[in-house]
Design an enzyme around this catalytic site. Sequence first.
Site, PDB file in Angstrom:
ATOM      1  N   GLY A   1      -1.116   3.229   6.973  1.00  0.00           N
ATOM      2  CA  GLY A   1      -1.330   3.695   5.511  1.00  0.00           C
ATOM      3  C   GLY A   1      -1.856   5.035   5.221  1.00  0.00           C
TER       4      GLY A   1
ATOM      5  NE  ARG B   1       1.783  -0.249   7.229  1.00  0.00           N
ATOM      6  CZ  ARG B   1       0.657   0.000   7.094  1.00  0.00           C
ATOM      7  NH1 ARG B   1      -0.204   0.238   8.254  1.00  0.00           N
ATOM      8  NH2 ARG B   1       0.067   0.014   5.939  1.00  0.00           N
TER       9      ARG B   1
ATOM     10  CG  ASP C   1      -7.077  -0.511  13.590  1.00  0.00           C
ATOM     11  OD1 ASP C   1      -6.192   0.071  12.787  1.00  0.00           O
ATOM     12  OD2 ASP C   1      -7.547  -1.367  13.864  1.00  0.00           O
TER      13      ASP C   1
ATOM     14  CB  THR D   1      -7.776   4.313   7.513  1.00  0.00           C
ATOM     15  OG1 THR D   1      -7.877   3.075   6.883  1.00  0.00           O
ATOM     16  CG2 THR D   1      -8.703   4.411   8.557  1.00  0.00           C
ATOM     17  CB  ILE D   2      -8.812   4.248   1.890  1.00  0.00           C
ATOM     18  CG1 ILE D   2      -7.739   2.962   1.792  1.00  0.00           C
ATOM     19  CG2 ILE D   2      -7.855   5.400   1.324  1.00  0.00           C
ATOM     20  CD1 ILE D   2      -7.696   2.273   0.412  1.00  0.00           C
ATOM     21  CG  ASP D   3      -8.584   0.111   5.354  1.00  0.00           C
ATOM     22  OD1 ASP D   3      -8.484   0.012   3.925  1.00  0.00           O
ATOM     23  OD2 ASP D   3      -7.538  -0.332   6.183  1.00  0.00           O
TER      24      ASP D   3
ATOM     25  CG  ASP E   1     -10.344  -0.050   9.775  1.00  0.00           C
ATOM     26  OD1 ASP E   1     -10.156   1.133   9.751  1.00  0.00           O
ATOM     27  OD2 ASP E   1      -9.383  -0.755   9.605  1.00  0.00           O
TER      28      ASP E   1
ATOM     29  NE  ARG F   1     -21.030  -1.194 -15.232  1.00  0.00           N
ATOM     30  CZ  ARG F   1     -21.627  -2.106 -14.731  1.00  0.00           C
ATOM     31  NH1 ARG F   1     -22.474  -2.723 -15.539  1.00  0.00           N
ATOM     32  NH2 ARG F   1     -21.935  -2.299 -13.520  1.00  0.00           N
TER      33      ARG F   1
ATOM     34  NE  ARG G   1      -4.531  -2.851   6.847  1.00  0.00           N
ATOM     35  CZ  ARG G   1      -3.590  -2.594   7.745  1.00  0.00           C
ATOM     36  NH1 ARG G   1      -3.655  -3.186   8.801  1.00  0.00           N
ATOM     37  NH2 ARG G   1      -2.603  -1.717   7.560  1.00  0.00           N
TER      38      ARG G   1
ATOM     39  CE  LYS H   1     -26.611  -7.468 -15.572  1.00  0.00           C
ATOM     40  NZ  LYS H   1     -27.311  -7.053 -14.402  1.00  0.00           N
TER      41      LYS H   1
ATOM     42  NE  ARG I   1      -8.736 -11.573 -19.809  1.00  0.00           N
ATOM     43  CZ  ARG I   1      -9.320 -12.635 -20.587  1.00  0.00           C
ATOM     44  NH1 ARG I   1     -10.072 -13.618 -20.088  1.00  0.00           N
ATOM     45  NH2 ARG I   1      -9.184 -12.705 -21.892  1.00  0.00           N
TER      46      ARG I   1
ATOM     47  CG  HIS J   1      -0.395   0.632  -3.158  1.00  0.00           C
ATOM     48  ND1 HIS J   1      -0.011  -0.910  -3.199  1.00  0.00           N
ATOM     49  CD2 HIS J   1      -0.036   0.946  -2.042  1.00  0.00           C
ATOM     50  CE1 HIS J   1       0.357  -1.370  -1.830  1.00  0.00           C
ATOM     51  NE2 HIS J   1       0.416  -0.196  -1.251  1.00  0.00           N
ATOM     52  CB  VAL J   2      -4.719   3.023  -8.306  1.00  0.00           C
ATOM     53  CG1 VAL J   2      -6.169   1.801  -8.226  1.00  0.00           C
ATOM     54  CG2 VAL J   2      -5.095   4.112  -9.005  1.00  0.00           C
ATOM     55  CD  GLN J   3      -8.461  -0.085  -4.171  1.00  0.00           C
ATOM     56  OE1 GLN J   3      -9.594  -0.519  -3.628  1.00  0.00           O
ATOM     57  NE2 GLN J   3      -7.389  -0.895  -4.183  1.00  0.00           N
ATOM     58  NE  ARG J   4      -2.508   3.279   1.249  1.00  0.00           N
ATOM     59  CZ  ARG J   4      -1.713   2.387   1.818  1.00  0.00           C
ATOM     60  NH1 ARG J   4      -2.414   1.049   2.138  1.00  0.00           N
ATOM     61  NH2 ARG J   4      -0.521   2.174   2.325  1.00  0.00           N
TER      62      ARG J   4
HETATM   63  P1  ATP Z   1      -3.925   1.530   8.202  1.00  0.00           P
HETATM   64  O1  ATP Z   1      -4.739   0.531   8.809  1.00  0.00           O
HETATM   65  O2  ATP Z   1      -4.798   2.397   7.471  1.00  0.00           O
HETATM   66  O3  ATP Z   1      -2.805   1.017   7.511  1.00  0.00           O
HETATM   67  P2  ATP Z   1      -3.016   2.056  10.913  1.00  0.00           P
HETATM   68  O4  ATP Z   1      -2.757   3.321  11.552  1.00  0.00           O
HETATM   69  O5  ATP Z   1      -3.910   0.967  11.423  1.00  0.00           O
HETATM   70  O6  ATP Z   1      -3.398   2.487   9.475  1.00  0.00           O
HETATM   71  P3  ATP Z   1      -0.911   0.185  11.480  1.00  0.00           P
HETATM   72  O7  ATP Z   1       0.313  -0.355  10.469  1.00  0.00           O
HETATM   73  O8  ATP Z   1      -1.560  -0.701  12.246  1.00  0.00           O
HETATM   74  O9  ATP Z   1      -1.747   1.476  10.502  1.00  0.00           O
HETATM   75  O10 ATP Z   1      -0.133   1.143  12.558  1.00  0.00           O
HETATM   76  C1  ATP Z   1       0.810   2.170  12.548  1.00  0.00           C
HETATM   77  C2  ATP Z   1       1.891   2.323  13.391  1.00  0.00           C
HETATM   78  O11 ATP Z   1       1.290   2.725  14.777  1.00  0.00           O
HETATM   79  C3  ATP Z   1       2.622   1.140  13.636  1.00  0.00           C
HETATM   80  O12 ATP Z   1       3.569   0.800  12.613  1.00  0.00           O
HETATM   81  C4  ATP Z   1       3.296   1.258  14.909  1.00  0.00           C
HETATM   82  O13 ATP Z   1       4.220   2.306  15.020  1.00  0.00           O
HETATM   83  C5  ATP Z   1       2.051   2.204  15.576  1.00  0.00           C
HETATM   84  N1  ATP Z   1       1.477   1.336  16.483  1.00  0.00           N
HETATM   85  C6  ATP Z   1       0.498   0.207  15.964  1.00  0.00           C
HETATM   86  N2  ATP Z   1      -0.023  -0.756  17.053  1.00  0.00           N
HETATM   87  C7  ATP Z   1       0.552  -0.169  18.237  1.00  0.00           C
HETATM   88  C8  ATP Z   1       0.543  -0.276  19.712  1.00  0.00           C
HETATM   89  N3  ATP Z   1      -0.020  -1.338  20.213  1.00  0.00           N
HETATM   90  N4  ATP Z   1       1.552   0.312  20.506  1.00  0.00           N
HETATM   91  C9  ATP Z   1       2.076   1.046  20.200  1.00  0.00           C
HETATM   92  N5  ATP Z   1       2.197   1.750  18.705  1.00  0.00           N
HETATM   93  C10 ATP Z   1       1.530   0.988  17.899  1.00  0.00           C
END
Ligand code: ATP
Length: 322
Positions: A11, A72, A103, A125-127, A129, A154, A171, A213, A246, A252-255
């Site tokens: 992402g 990806r 990750d 990553t915006i997460d 995490d 608001r 996530r 409130k 509501r 996706h505006v957040q990204r």
């Molecule tokens: P975000 O969580 O912000 O979307 P991210 O890097 O965690 O970012 P993922 O979609 O999990 O996003 O991973 C991005 C790419 O990294 C995957 O499409 C793949 O190409 C590669 N990848 C992920 N896991 C593995 C793995 N176990 N081994 C090899 N490549 C990997």
Amino acid sequence: MKTIGILTSGGDAPGMNAAIRAVVRSAIYYGCKVYGINRGYKGLLEEDLMEMNLSSVGDIIHRGGTMLKSSRCEEFKTEEGRKLGVKVLKKYGIDCLVVIGGDGSFNGAKKLSEMGFPAIGIPGTIDNDLEYTDYTIGFDTAMNTVIDAIGKIRDTSSSHERVNIVEVMGRNCGDLALYAGIAGGAETIIVPEVDVKLDEIALRLKTTQKRGKRHSIIVMAEGVEKVGSASDLKKVLTEQAGADVRVTVLGHVQRGGSPTAFDRILASRFGYRAVELLLEGKSSRVVGIKDNKIIDLDIQEALAMPKTFNRELYEMAKVLSI
Ligand code: ATP
């Protein structure tokens, strides 16, 4: 002279461009050659790459998204895919790789390092995490985007005396909801890390209604499957508290958007440090920030750390929103 490859993967996050700029400029400053690889691991496998120079990264520090594009790539999760990746890297004389992503992308970098190809990860990553670092690139900008949206919601929530549920990204991580919820003065914050019942939220709303409130903002993280969806919550609040509810899914505006000063500086520090590490001959490391100090540690170690949640802040938010 080293030849460094750089890619953005997973992402996208505001500030990735500032990190690319920092890597390219630092690498060239230290006499290295740099290749920008388009569209993450997918572009690597398709040999979609170009040599970068100082002006390739001009005029991008303030831009959201990533000039290298992101994607990806399932094929890179396979051994054959990664072997092809290393072959392409070697074909262009690239001897180390900087991966900007979350990750999943770090897992790819870890696997490359295990195959003997040096790789360094920069957290983008915006997460927010990843446990080993206090902040990831993009989190601060995304948080400010959410706060801005909450402010607007608001206004209308107040005019119409409504309850507005604002669903935010993250996530399985509640950081974006928690921090934006606190800064946006949300009455309720719902995160994946804390189990709450929809009935409890309805009861809380009724209590605040009793003391006059008439409008309320509920910030809900997207990953709260255990609690229920935003529409489940809407139903419960309508039925049990008679509220006019509501739902706004920010999506996706957040990204997107121009990165905040915080993210630009963070990304610049990360990019600079990543190049230093490569020049020191280090590999299989990730850069991060702890207590405002730039740190680095082993990718495997970083990925193995379970993300903790700031329960203290969460409890504080509850007190402040009574
Ligand atoms: P975000 O969580 O912000 O979307 P991210 O890097 O965690 O970012 P993922 O979609 O999990 O996003 O991973 C991005 C790419 O990294 C995957 O499409 C793949 O190409 C590669 N990848 C992920 N896991 C593995 C793995 N176990 N081994 C090899 N490549 C990997």
